[in-house]
Design an enzyme around this catalytic site. Structure first.
Site, PDB file in Angstrom:
ATOM      1  N   TYR A 193       0.966  -1.133  -0.126  1.00 12.87           N
ATOM      2  CA  TYR A 193      -0.132  -0.049   0.052  1.00 12.87           C
ATOM      3  C   TYR A 193       0.986   1.464   0.004  1.00 12.87           C
ATOM      4  O   TYR A 193       1.983   1.257   0.722  1.00 12.87           O
ATOM      5  CB  TYR A 193      -0.886   0.127   1.181  1.00 12.87           C
ATOM      6  N   GLU A 225      -0.831   4.711   0.140  1.00 12.73           N
ATOM      7  CA  GLU A 225      -1.556   5.919   0.266  1.00 12.73           C
ATOM      8  C   GLU A 225      -0.953   7.047   0.552  1.00 12.73           C
ATOM      9  O   GLU A 225      -0.038   7.208   1.474  1.00 12.73           O
ATOM     10  CB  GLU A 225      -2.955   5.463   1.082  1.00 12.73           C
ATOM     11  N   ASP A 269      -9.154  15.467 -22.993  1.00 14.93           N
ATOM     12  CA  ASP A 269      -9.079  13.966 -22.598  1.00 14.93           C
ATOM     13  C   ASP A 269      -8.368  13.631 -24.045  1.00 14.93           C
ATOM     14  O   ASP A 269      -9.055  13.294 -24.964  1.00 14.93           O
ATOM     15  CB  ASP A 269     -10.405  13.629 -22.603  1.00 14.93           C
ATOM     16  N   THR A 305      -5.621   8.189 -20.845  1.00 17.15           N
ATOM     17  CA  THR A 305      -5.079   6.712 -20.216  1.00 17.15           C
ATOM     18  C   THR A 305      -3.501   6.456 -20.770  1.00 17.15           C
ATOM     19  O   THR A 305      -3.062   7.424 -21.416  1.00 17.15           O
ATOM     20  CB  THR A 305      -6.091   5.794 -21.053  1.00 17.15           C
ATOM     21  N   LYS A 320      -3.225   3.393 -24.616  1.00 21.28           N
ATOM     22  CA  LYS A 320      -3.604   3.186 -25.954  1.00 21.28           C
ATOM     23  C   LYS A 320      -2.624   3.609 -27.069  1.00 21.28           C
ATOM     24  O   LYS A 320      -1.628   2.564 -27.040  1.00 21.28           O
ATOM     25  CB  LYS A 320      -4.963   4.261 -26.146  1.00 21.28           C
ATOM     26  N   ARG A 333      -2.505  -0.384 -18.398  1.00 20.79           N
ATOM     27  CA  ARG A 333      -3.762   0.084 -18.106  1.00 20.79           C
ATOM     28  C   ARG A 333      -3.532   1.159 -17.018  1.00 20.79           C
ATOM     29  O   ARG A 333      -3.033   0.933 -15.935  1.00 20.79           O
ATOM     30  CB  ARG A 333      -4.844  -0.708 -18.124  1.00 20.79           C
TER      31      ARG A 333
HETATM   32  N1  DSN Z   1     -13.221   2.264 -23.882  1.00 22.41           N
HETATM   33  C1  DSN Z   1     -12.320   3.220 -24.458  1.00 22.41           C
HETATM   34  C2  DSN Z   1     -12.369   3.096 -26.142  1.00 22.41           C
HETATM   35  O1  DSN Z   1     -12.641   1.952 -26.562  1.00 22.41           O
HETATM   36  O2  DSN Z   1     -12.256   4.127 -26.868  1.00 22.41           O
HETATM   37  C3  DSN Z   1     -12.545   4.491 -24.093  1.00 22.41           C
HETATM   38  O3  DSN Z   1     -12.523   4.743 -22.922  1.00 22.41           O
END
Ligand code: DSN
Length: 414
Positions: free
Chosen positions: A50, A52, A196, A222, A225, A231
């Site tokens: 942990y 925190e 975003d 995120t 991607k 993730r």
């Molecule tokens: N789930 C994602 C996507 O596939 O674009 C977006 O958060």
């Protein structure tokens, strides 16, 4: 002891998934293949503790090395994106966006974001999401004629609505964002502007998509991607954000912890640090440019096969096919392509006459197949295979074999 010896059931399934990935084409635009360095950090002993709090101010002992890792991750994010602050603790993109609401709005305040069926995200104010249930959400849409963002229309709507927060960013928009214009629109009503960039973060750091940083107050992303990490999520504050609200760093950090989350997943943060180092290399720049080159080639080849694309093409990593002239719905097309070894996802198109679970579109992208080293010639082959499978279901098995053969020449990263 190897996983397969300790837990055969799970070990076998992971092996099967590995074989599935090795022998098929991952073309969901929000997915990618991580490096073994990223996976080593993710699967390390850092999952055990942990932590925190934040580096230097934790609620648990024994965190000397965890502090150093999180500090390195924050510094890498700041340098790579050219921002003044980075919080690397959000568990993923939705929690990162949730923290932005928690930091800068009160329940009931007004938020504007791009409508989900027009390419936005659930957390940008879509009606079933917390962002519309606890806040007053007004959505903007793309133009009916061009399916592009109509900045004049957005400006008019913003002037009428006077939102406290505006989201810019998308999950199914294949064109560039005019961040400067969006910044002017937000400034005209004194709204916070949050970009975003989850889908395009890798393209932004490589300079193949313009960066929102000079024009927005907050950036969320995120990390899994186009950025090609594990993730996870990051919230960043820009100089412009700090000038608008000197308390913003404190507000964001407090919103993440203790506002919304407990212990951060430090193994994940180590994996993010590794991916940020990889994303700062010249190889990554070439990779990101190739993602876009591949998407453009694939788009042209699909048009050549008679497919209709939303906005008639792409400037980034993704393509949205409007299947209405092909007499097939997105779900059936997705299923056929999966049987043939091409993984894509059904998706709404703007002004879709069909419901979200049975939409008229198909969303596909090139980040993962570009990681495997595929280039323009492979994009031509993939367009032809997509055409064969969509035109005639009986071609699925033949195409499956051909894709298996192609994949042998493009192994997953080790
Ligand atoms: N789930 C994602 C996507 O596939 O674009 C977006 O958060």
């Amino acid at each position: 002891m190897k996983l397969i010896e300790k837990d055969k059931e799970i070990g076998d399934l992971i092996e099967k998934e590995k074989e599935r990935q090795e022998t098929s084409l991952e073309m969901i635009p929000s997915e990618n293949h991580t490096s073994s360095a990223v996976r080593s950090a993710l699967g390390s002993i850092l999952t055990d503790k942990y932590a925190e709090g934040y580096p230097g101010k934790r609620y648990y002992a024994g965190l000397e090395y965890y502090d150093q890792i999180e500090d390195i991750c924050r510094e890498r994010a700041k340098k790579l994106f050219n921002v003044v602050h980075a919080n690397v603790q959000p568990y993923s993109g939705s929690p990162a966006n949730q923290a932005v609401y928690f930091a800068v709005l009160n329940p009931g305040d007004t938020v504007m974001g791009m409508s989900l069926p027009h390419g936005g995200h659930l957390t940008h104010g879509w009606k079933v999401n917390f962002s519309a249930k606890y806040y007053n959400s007004v959505q903007y849409e793309v133009s009916k004629e061009t399916n592009l963002l109509d900045y004049n229309a957005i400006q008019k709507q913003v002037q009428e609505i006077k939102p406290h927060l505006i989201w810019a960013g998308a999950t199914a928009y294949s064109r560039l964002f005019d961040w400067k214009r969006l910044g002017e629109i937000a400034d005209s009503v004194g709204a916070y502007l949050a970009a975003d960039i989850a889908h395009i973060a890798g393209l932004v750091v490589a300079g193949v998509h313009p960066s929102p940083v000079p024009f927005v107050h907050i950036v969320t992303t995120t990390t899994h991607k186009t950025l090609r990490g594990p993730r996870g999520g990051i919230i960043m504050i820009t100089e412009k954000g700090l000038a608008k609200d000197p308390e913003l760093v404190k507000k964001i950090d407090k919103a993440v912890f203790p506002g919304l989350q407990g212990g951060p997943h430090e193994n994940n943060i180590a994996g993010i640090a590794v991916c940020l180092k990889e994303a700062g290399t010249s190889e990554f720049k070439e990779y990101a440019q190739q993602i876009v080159n591949n998407a453009k080639t694939l788009a042209l080849a699909l048009i050549g096969c008679g497919f209709k694309l939303v906005t008639d093409g792409t400037d980034n990593h993704l393509i949205l096919i409007n299947l209405q002239n092909k007499n097939i719905l997105g779900a059936e097309a997705q299923d056929r392509l999966e049987r043939a070894g091409i993984t894509v996802n059904k998706n709404s198109i703007p002004f879709d006459p069909n419901p979200p679970f049975k939409p008229s579109g198909l969303r596909l992208g090139t980040p993962a197949i570009t990681t495997r080293g595929m280039k323009e010639p492979e994009m031509e082959m993939i367009a032809n295979w997509i055409n064969e499978v969509i035109s005639d279901e009986n071609n699925c098995q033949k195409v499956r074999q051909e894709i298996k053969e192609l994949c042998k020449n493009f192994p997953l990263p080790e």
